[in-house]
Design a protein around this motif. Structure first.
Motif, PDB file in Angstrom:
ATOM      1  N   LYS A  30     -30.875 120.732  -5.929  1.00 59.52           N
ATOM      2  CA  LYS A  30     -32.027 119.817  -5.864  1.00 59.52           C
ATOM      3  C   LYS A  30     -33.114 120.521  -5.072  1.00 59.52           C
ATOM      4  CE  LYS A  30     -28.873 115.892  -5.448  1.00 59.52           C
ATOM      5  NZ  LYS A  30     -28.406 114.823  -4.524  1.00 59.52           N
ATOM      6  N   ARG A  45      -5.523 126.620  -5.795  1.00 61.13           N
ATOM      7  CA  ARG A  45      -5.656 125.643  -6.882  1.00 61.13           C
ATOM      8  C   ARG A  45      -4.741 126.066  -8.022  1.00 61.13           C
ATOM      9  NH1 ARG A  45     -11.830 124.289  -7.984  1.00 61.13           N
ATOM     10  NH2 ARG A  45     -11.126 122.136  -8.059  1.00 61.13           N
ATOM     11  N   LYS A  75     -28.839 117.204   2.215  1.00 61.34           N
ATOM     12  CA  LYS A  75     -29.211 118.571   2.573  1.00 61.34           C
ATOM     13  C   LYS A  75     -28.310 119.624   1.935  1.00 61.34           C
ATOM     14  CE  LYS A  75     -32.194 119.001   4.998  1.00 61.34           C
ATOM     15  NZ  LYS A  75     -33.632 119.030   4.651  1.00 61.34           N
ATOM     16  N   GLY A  76     -27.504 119.233   0.959  1.00 60.96           N
ATOM     17  CA  GLY A  76     -26.677 120.224   0.286  1.00 60.96           C
ATOM     18  C   GLY A  76     -25.480 120.614   1.126  1.00 60.96           C
ATOM     19  N   LEU A  77     -25.203 121.900   1.167  1.00 59.62           N
ATOM     20  CA  LEU A  77     -24.037 122.380   1.902  1.00 59.62           C
ATOM     21  C   LEU A  77     -24.210 122.134   3.400  1.00 59.62           C
ATOM     22  CD1 LEU A  77     -23.467 125.792   0.078  1.00 59.62           C
ATOM     23  CD2 LEU A  77     -22.305 123.623  -0.326  1.00 59.62           C
ATOM     24  N   MET A 112     -18.681 123.592   7.583  1.00 63.16           N
ATOM     25  CA  MET A 112     -17.342 123.108   7.235  1.00 63.16           C
ATOM     26  C   MET A 112     -16.312 123.795   8.132  1.00 63.16           C
ATOM     27  SD  MET A 112     -15.205 123.540   3.694  1.00 63.16           S
ATOM     28  CE  MET A 112     -16.246 122.530   2.677  1.00 63.16           C
ATOM     29  N   PRO A 170      -9.279 137.003 -10.966  1.00 64.07           N
ATOM     30  CA  PRO A 170      -9.080 137.780  -9.742  1.00 64.07           C
ATOM     31  C   PRO A 170      -8.722 136.890  -8.558  1.00 64.07           C
ATOM     32  CG  PRO A 170     -11.413 137.560 -10.211  1.00 64.07           C
ATOM     33  CD  PRO A 170     -10.700 136.964 -11.372  1.00 64.07           C
ATOM     34  N   ASN A 181     -25.740 126.917  -3.592  1.00 66.11           N
ATOM     35  CA  ASN A 181     -25.522 128.186  -4.277  1.00 66.11           C
ATOM     36  C   ASN A 181     -25.235 127.914  -5.747  1.00 66.11           C
ATOM     37  OD1 ASN A 181     -22.916 127.090  -3.586  1.00 66.11           O
ATOM     38  ND2 ASN A 181     -22.018 129.061  -4.145  1.00 66.11           N
ATOM     39  N   TYR A 238     -32.923 122.579   1.116  1.00 69.62           N
ATOM     40  CA  TYR A 238     -31.635 122.190   0.530  1.00 69.62           C
ATOM     41  C   TYR A 238     -30.757 123.434   0.420  1.00 69.62           C
ATOM     42  CZ  TYR A 238     -28.505 119.848  -2.755  1.00 69.62           C
ATOM     43  OH  TYR A 238     -27.419 119.299  -3.374  1.00 69.62           O
ATOM     44  N   ILE A 239     -29.595 123.405   1.037  1.00 69.23           N
ATOM     45  CA  ILE A 239     -28.719 124.580   1.082  1.00 69.23           C
ATOM     46  C   ILE A 239     -27.715 124.484  -0.069  1.00 69.23           C
ATOM     47  CG2 ILE A 239     -27.104 125.902   2.485  1.00 69.23           C
ATOM     48  CD1 ILE A 239     -29.958 125.786   3.606  1.00 69.23           C
ATOM     49  N   PRO A 247     -17.789 125.436  -1.718  1.00 74.93           N
ATOM     50  CA  PRO A 247     -17.877 124.038  -2.156  1.00 74.93           C
ATOM     51  C   PRO A 247     -19.174 123.808  -2.920  1.00 74.93           C
ATOM     52  CG  PRO A 247     -18.414 124.205   0.156  1.00 74.93           C
ATOM     53  CD  PRO A 247     -18.153 125.599  -0.306  1.00 74.93           C
ATOM     54  N   ARG A 248     -19.113 123.847  -4.202  1.00 78.58           N
ATOM     55  CA  ARG A 248     -20.328 123.786  -5.018  1.00 78.58           C
ATOM     56  C   ARG A 248     -20.953 122.397  -4.960  1.00 78.58           C
ATOM     57  NH1 ARG A 248     -16.515 125.618  -8.417  1.00 78.58           N
ATOM     58  NH2 ARG A 248     -16.839 123.956  -9.932  1.00 78.58           N
ATOM     59  N   VAL A 249     -22.290 122.357  -5.039  1.00 79.89           N
ATOM     60  CA  VAL A 249     -23.029 121.098  -5.033  1.00 79.89           C
ATOM     61  C   VAL A 249     -24.076 121.151  -6.143  1.00 79.89           C
ATOM     62  CG1 VAL A 249     -22.727 120.649  -2.574  1.00 79.89           C
ATOM     63  CG2 VAL A 249     -24.662 122.040  -3.335  1.00 79.89           C
ATOM     64  N   ARG A 309     -20.365 132.006  -3.766  1.00 79.46           N
ATOM     65  CA  ARG A 309     -20.518 132.617  -2.445  1.00 79.46           C
ATOM     66  C   ARG A 309     -21.815 133.421  -2.342  1.00 79.46           C
ATOM     67  NH1 ARG A 309     -14.834 135.330  -1.056  1.00 79.46           N
ATOM     68  NH2 ARG A 309     -16.054 136.117   0.694  1.00 79.46           N
ATOM     69  N   ASP A 348     -12.911 128.651  -5.477  1.00 77.36           N
ATOM     70  CA  ASP A 348     -12.135 128.198  -4.330  1.00 77.36           C
ATOM     71  C   ASP A 348     -12.982 127.244  -3.497  1.00 77.36           C
ATOM     72  OD1 ASP A 348     -10.683 127.823  -2.055  1.00 77.36           O
ATOM     73  OD2 ASP A 348     -10.155 129.935  -1.794  1.00 77.36           O
ATOM     74  N   PRO A 349     -12.708 125.937  -3.571  1.00 82.64           N
ATOM     75  CA  PRO A 349     -13.531 124.971  -2.851  1.00 82.64           C
ATOM     76  C   PRO A 349     -13.447 125.135  -1.342  1.00 82.64           C
ATOM     77  CG  PRO A 349     -11.550 123.929  -3.688  1.00 82.64           C
ATOM     78  CD  PRO A 349     -11.581 125.318  -4.258  1.00 82.64           C
ATOM     79  N   ARG A 350     -12.450 125.827  -0.880  1.00 80.44           N
ATOM     80  CA  ARG A 350     -12.306 126.025   0.567  1.00 80.44           C
ATOM     81  C   ARG A 350     -13.453 126.875   1.112  1.00 80.44           C
ATOM     82  NH1 ARG A 350      -8.796 130.407   2.583  1.00 80.44           N
ATOM     83  NH2 ARG A 350      -8.660 130.743   0.357  1.00 80.44           N
ATOM     84  N   VAL A 351     -13.912 127.828   0.321  1.00 87.33           N
ATOM     85  CA  VAL A 351     -14.962 128.725   0.806  1.00 87.33           C
ATOM     86  C   VAL A 351     -16.198 128.684  -0.076  1.00 87.33           C
ATOM     87  CG1 VAL A 351     -13.365 130.280   1.952  1.00 87.33           C
ATOM     88  CG2 VAL A 351     -13.928 130.645  -0.447  1.00 87.33           C
ATOM     89  N   ARG A 353     -24.048 120.116 -10.838  1.00 86.49           N
ATOM     90  CA  ARG A 353     -23.003 121.046 -10.376  1.00 86.49           C
ATOM     91  C   ARG A 353     -22.261 121.629 -11.583  1.00 86.49           C
ATOM     92  NH1 ARG A 353     -17.483 120.312  -9.059  1.00 86.49           N
ATOM     93  NH2 ARG A 353     -16.810 121.319  -7.122  1.00 86.49           N
ATOM     94  N   LEU A 401     -14.559 133.897 -11.242  1.00 82.28           N
ATOM     95  CA  LEU A 401     -14.438 134.874 -10.164  1.00 82.28           C
ATOM     96  C   LEU A 401     -13.876 134.261  -8.882  1.00 82.28           C
ATOM     97  CD1 LEU A 401     -17.789 136.835 -10.626  1.00 82.28           C
ATOM     98  CD2 LEU A 401     -15.550 137.369 -11.565  1.00 82.28           C
ATOM     99  N   TYR A 426     -16.535 128.966   6.022  1.00 79.41           N
ATOM    100  CA  TYR A 426     -17.408 129.981   5.430  1.00 79.41           C
ATOM    101  C   TYR A 426     -18.724 130.012   6.205  1.00 79.41           C
ATOM    102  CZ  TYR A 426     -19.738 125.976   3.275  1.00 79.41           C
ATOM    103  OH  TYR A 426     -20.386 124.796   3.084  1.00 79.41           O
TER     104      TYR A 426
END
Lengths: 171, 724
Positions: free
Chosen positions: B676, A96, A21-23, A26, A79, B704, B701-702, B671-673, B708, B666-669, B657, B663, B351
């Motif tokens: 699909k 990072r 289901k993707g994201l 978290m 940035p 981005n 499917y969620i 998290p790219r996938v 963000r 940051d995987p914390r906010v 991905r 820009l 997020y």
């Protein structure tokens, strides 16, 4: 009909592959995510946030800055993203950065306005745990994973302008 | 100087010559087009020599005026094999011809395109890859905007409204598109930012979309660095016709309660109406419509209004004078980046993808845009076609942001003279001259202008079975009336038919002139001052392609291409922390190479399927890193099944991905996938009525693509169409 179903099988397979289901939700992390190469830890906020605060950023220097040019030679590359508000309690941060040795991991407070030295101040930094005076910066080594537990305090009541480190300070 | 102007002036003189009305008469072909089961088809009947077309009505009836003499007409409908018919007609003849088309996955007969060489040519004779979307295919997908229609074309991906052809542009927040948009062959990129307003033309007015991949600057000049998208609007049929289309959609609520952001289900509703009337000599159409959307995320409401029209005068066979225009107005909330901890009611989450940072609450934009175009097309002899056009594109935006509003007005005025000649059997020559002036008045871009003057020529001739093409274009650019900068864009190519299909090869140079926004932007971002750089130079690229189009049998065919682009002096924002400034500079040297594959098959009589796959290797050679916002793998699978008046189908799109984003990495906010996305559709047609149901992102499917920024969630749409 059987033949038709057989020929439609690739589409069904595709749909199956796509069934994650993707994201997903978290929760705020409490340790370094496994895919991060960088620095993680918990910052604890102290003091009252100044009214003209634009943001608070955590950055790292390979060597302690000696000149104004050194001061702008940090990672991660801009940035930059401010730590999220509210600046109270504690917050688990992640930055990072490339593999290497870092002599200064520091939180920089920025006043609203241009990104010039007058609008910046050191608001806290990671300290050497072996230093009995608790004044020396701690060294952080990043080697292919996230280096965790780089914890420190961000104290809005005890911030130091850039000129404290790179004099002179204006009269 | 005199010799330089001689050709355009002679073209103009020929174009303006009064047609000899009395000396020429027309002939008429009329009849019906049906499928093998007798069902009427709204097919296109085209006079191959002149390109003039007629559209069959919902009873399958058509009427086409042609010049006396020998004429070849092509009868085409998506999903059916085209029929060709050679007729010999005398002046004032009226001949009935009825056609029956048989189903086929994709054209078994050669398809005609107009963009790759700036003239009509068979698709398998184009030296570069061209993807074609026909109107029935667009209608079957039941999409509502042009970018949605183009998005699933092979090798094409949209990132928040910014088009990428084989990874050409990446994502630069709407600035400086490396793809040129044409509307009926007229350039339509914005005069200030160089970006594209995809809502400039209502989708209902679009008959066909041609996507030319690779550098196209040898004919089209600036911005055609990565490709060209040509929107070809509908021809106006004879008699009175009308069409009403109503659409309603429901957006899925967030799949997790912790992401809920409103207590109702968002919806979108719209309607558009088109009417047209045509005689042999005069034809006109007018359309208007609008839609409202609640959006699928917080602060995402949109209102859109549009109107447009087209008029044609055909004073003589082979002469068409066309005027067209469109105006669109959008008022939309700006859903800024999704919120992270503390920026909204985060509920303990790192997020919240459906919510925005509260600091951006209230941001909204008003955007108005429109264009006017006049064209004159004349075919004085079978060996000569002449075209002239003038155009005016105007855009106006106002961004309302908390504490900071920006506004700008931009114009782009252009004109072109072009001749397509066939000086000898097997040889085609295209020559022309083009001029354009862009200006902007804005608080962040200042008051500036840019003038572009160009001349171009391309020749194609047979050498045995091989067809060879060579040409070049020279562009002269001047900013604010300053000195001229010259850019030369050559292209050579060839097509070789063989037992293994048609082989094509080409190499060409593309360029993009810096937009006025990139040269003169003056603002503040994240505490840094963005300063102008008037000395920016054009970015350039060499594009190479080797391709093959083969039909393996009546039910299977493919088009495969190897491509390689070497790009120089790409314009990117350069951040100078010590100087506290950001400035656009010519910095990057990049490489984009890969394989583009499109396969179509008809495994069952009523089942058509296709596969499109692009493998992309992209590298910023200065940073020695992957180019940002480019997927390595892009896959689209499509299947459609038709039974009498019913149809069902679906598309599946997979995009790997991104290896690198800019820009906010940051995987914390963020998290790219992988992306699909499965779209499903069903349709029913009966006489003048059609109903289509579309379920986009059926798996909800969620994901981005832009940092963000949540991509569209599952949406159920119903479209009802009545056609007279």
């Amino acid at each position: 009909m059987h033949r038709t179903a057989h020929r439609l099988l690739p589409l069904a397979l595709v749909a199956g592959v796509a069934c994650d289901k993707g994201l997903a939700p978290m929760p705020q992390p409490t340790s370094c995510p496994p895919d991060v190469v960088g620095i993680c830890g918990t910052v604890t906020f102290a003091g009252a946030e100044p009214a003209n605060t634009d943001g608070v950023f955590i950055i790292a220097y390979h060597t302690f800055p000696q000149t104004t040019a050194d001061f702008y030679s940090f990672v991660p590359s801009p940035p930059l993203q401010s730590l999220p508000r509210p600046f109270t309690g504690s917050y688990f941060y992640t930055i990072r950065v490339p593999n290497g040795r870092y002599e200064w991991v520091v939180a920089v407070w920025k006043r609203v306005g241009l990104l010039v030295a007058d609008n910046l101040a050191e608001a806290g930094f990671y300290r050497d745990k072996a230093d009995p005076t608790n004044t020396q910066p701690g060294i952080v080594v990043v080697n292919g994973t996230g280096t965790d537990a780089i914890d420190f305090v961000i104290d809005f009541d005890n911030m130091h302008p850039v000129c404290t480190y790179i004099p002179p300070c204006p009269p | 100087m005199t010799r330089r102007l001689a050709l355009p002036l002679s073209l103009l003189a020929t174009l303006l010559a009064v047609p000899r009305l009395a000396a020429q008469r027309t002939a008429v072909v009329y009849g019906s087009v049906r499928d093998s089961g007798g069902q009427p088809l709204r097919a296109t009947v085209t006079d191959i020599a002149t390109g003039l077309r007629s559209f069959a009505d919902n009873q399958g009836r058509y009427r086409l005026s042609v010049a006396p003499g020998q004429t070849v007409v092509r009868v085409a409908h998506i999903g059916y094999a085209s029929a060709f018919d050679t007729l010999t007609l005398g002046a004032a003849d009226s001949v009935e011809r009825n056609y029956f088309l048989r189903p086929a996955a994709v054209e078994l007969q050669p398809q005609v395109v107009v963009t790759a060489a700036k003239r009509s040519q068979l698709l398998d004779q184009a030296v570069t890859s061209v993807a074609v979307l026909e109107q029935p295919d667009i209608a079957r997908r039941a999409v509502t905007t042009v970018d949605e229609a183009v998005d699933k074309a092979p090798g094409v991906q949209f990132l928040n409204g910014q088009v990428n052809i084989r990874g050409s542009t990446g994502y630069v927040q709407g600035l400086g598109s490396r793809v040129l948009l044409l509307v009926d062959g007229v350039p339509a990129n914005q005069g200030d930012r160089g970006g594209i307003n995809w809502d400039l033309v209502p989708l209902d007015r679009v008959e066909r979309v041609e996507v030319v991949k690779g550098a196209g600057s040898s004919l089209y000049g600036s911005a055609a660095l990565g490709g060209v998208v040509n929107l070809i609007t509908r021809e106006i049929p004879l008699g009175f016709h009308a069409r009403v289309r109503a659409t309603g959609s429901l957006f899925s609520n967030p799949p997790h309660d912790i992401w809920r952001f409103r207590d109702y289900t968002g919806a979108r509703e719209g309607i558009d109406v088109t009417g047209s009337y045509g005689t042999d000599m005069f034809r006109g159409s007018y359309s208007t419509g609008g839609w409202h959307s609640d959006g699928y995320r917080e602060q995402d409401r949109q209102d859109h209004w549009q109107t447009g029209g087209k008029a044609e005068w055909r004073p003589a066979p082979g002469t068409v004078v066309t005027g067209s225009g469109s105006w669109a107005s959008d008022q939309y909330q700006v859903p800024l980046r999704w919120c992270v901890r503390g920026g909204c009611d985060d509920r303990g989450q790192a997020y919240q993808p459906f919510m925005i940072d509260q600091s951006g609450l209230g941001s909204h934009t008003r955007s108005d845009k429109g264009y006017l175009t006049a064209t004159l097309d004349r075919v004085p002899s079978p060996r000569l076609e002449l075209h002239a056009r003038a155009s005016w594109l105007r855009t106006h935006f106002t961004d309302f942001q908390p504490g900071n509003n920006d506004a700008g007005v931009a114009n782009r005025v252009g004109a072109e003279l072009r001749g397509n000649l066939a000086p000898a059997p097997g040889q085609d020559v295209t020559v022309g001259a083009e001029g354009a002036r862009s200006d902007v008045t804005s608080d962040i871009f200042g008051n500036h202008s840019q003038t572009e003057l160009a001349a171009y020529g391309e020749s194609e001739r047979g050498l045995g079975a091989t067809r060879l093409t060579a040409g070049a274009r020279i562009d002269y650019l001047a900013v604010d009336g300053g000195s001229l900068t010259a850019v030369l864009s050559p292209r050579v190519g060839g097509v070789l038919p063989s037992a293994r299909g048609a082989w094509r090869v080409s190499i060409g140079r593309g360029f993009r002139a810096p937009s006025l926004a990139e040269r003169f932007v003056s603002t503040t971002v994240s505490g840094l001052t963005v300063i102008p750089n008037p000395s920016l130079t054009p970015e350039t690229a060499w594009s190479f392609e080797l391709g093959n189009a083969t039909r393996w049998s009546g039910v299977l065919g493919w088009d495969v291409a190897l491509f390689w682009t070497e790009a120089y002096h790409l314009i990117e924002p350069d951040v100078d922390l010590a100087g506290h400034v950001i400035q656009f500079r010519n910095v990057a040297h990049a490489r984009l190479a890969g394989v583009d594959l499109a396969v179509d098959a008809t495994p069952l009589a009523r089942l058509t399927t296709s596969l499109a796959y692009t493998f992309l290797y992209s590298r910023d050679l200065d940073l020695d890193a992957a180019l940002a916002f480019r997927p390595k793998h892009l896959l689209t699978l499509t299947a459609d099944y038709r039974w009498r008046a019913f149809g069902v189908g679906g598309d599946f799109r997979y995009a790997s991905r991104f290896e690198r984003v800019e820009l906010y990495d940051d995987p914390r906010v963020d998290p790219r996938v992988d992306a699909k996305v499965l779209d499903l559709r069903a349709s029913w047609e009966s006489g003048p009525f059609a109903a289509r149901v579309l379920l986009t992102n059926a798996l909800d499917y969620i994901y981005n693509l832009v940092p963000r920024t949540l991509a569209p969630v599952r949406t159920l749409s119903v479209t009802l169409t009545w056609t007279y």
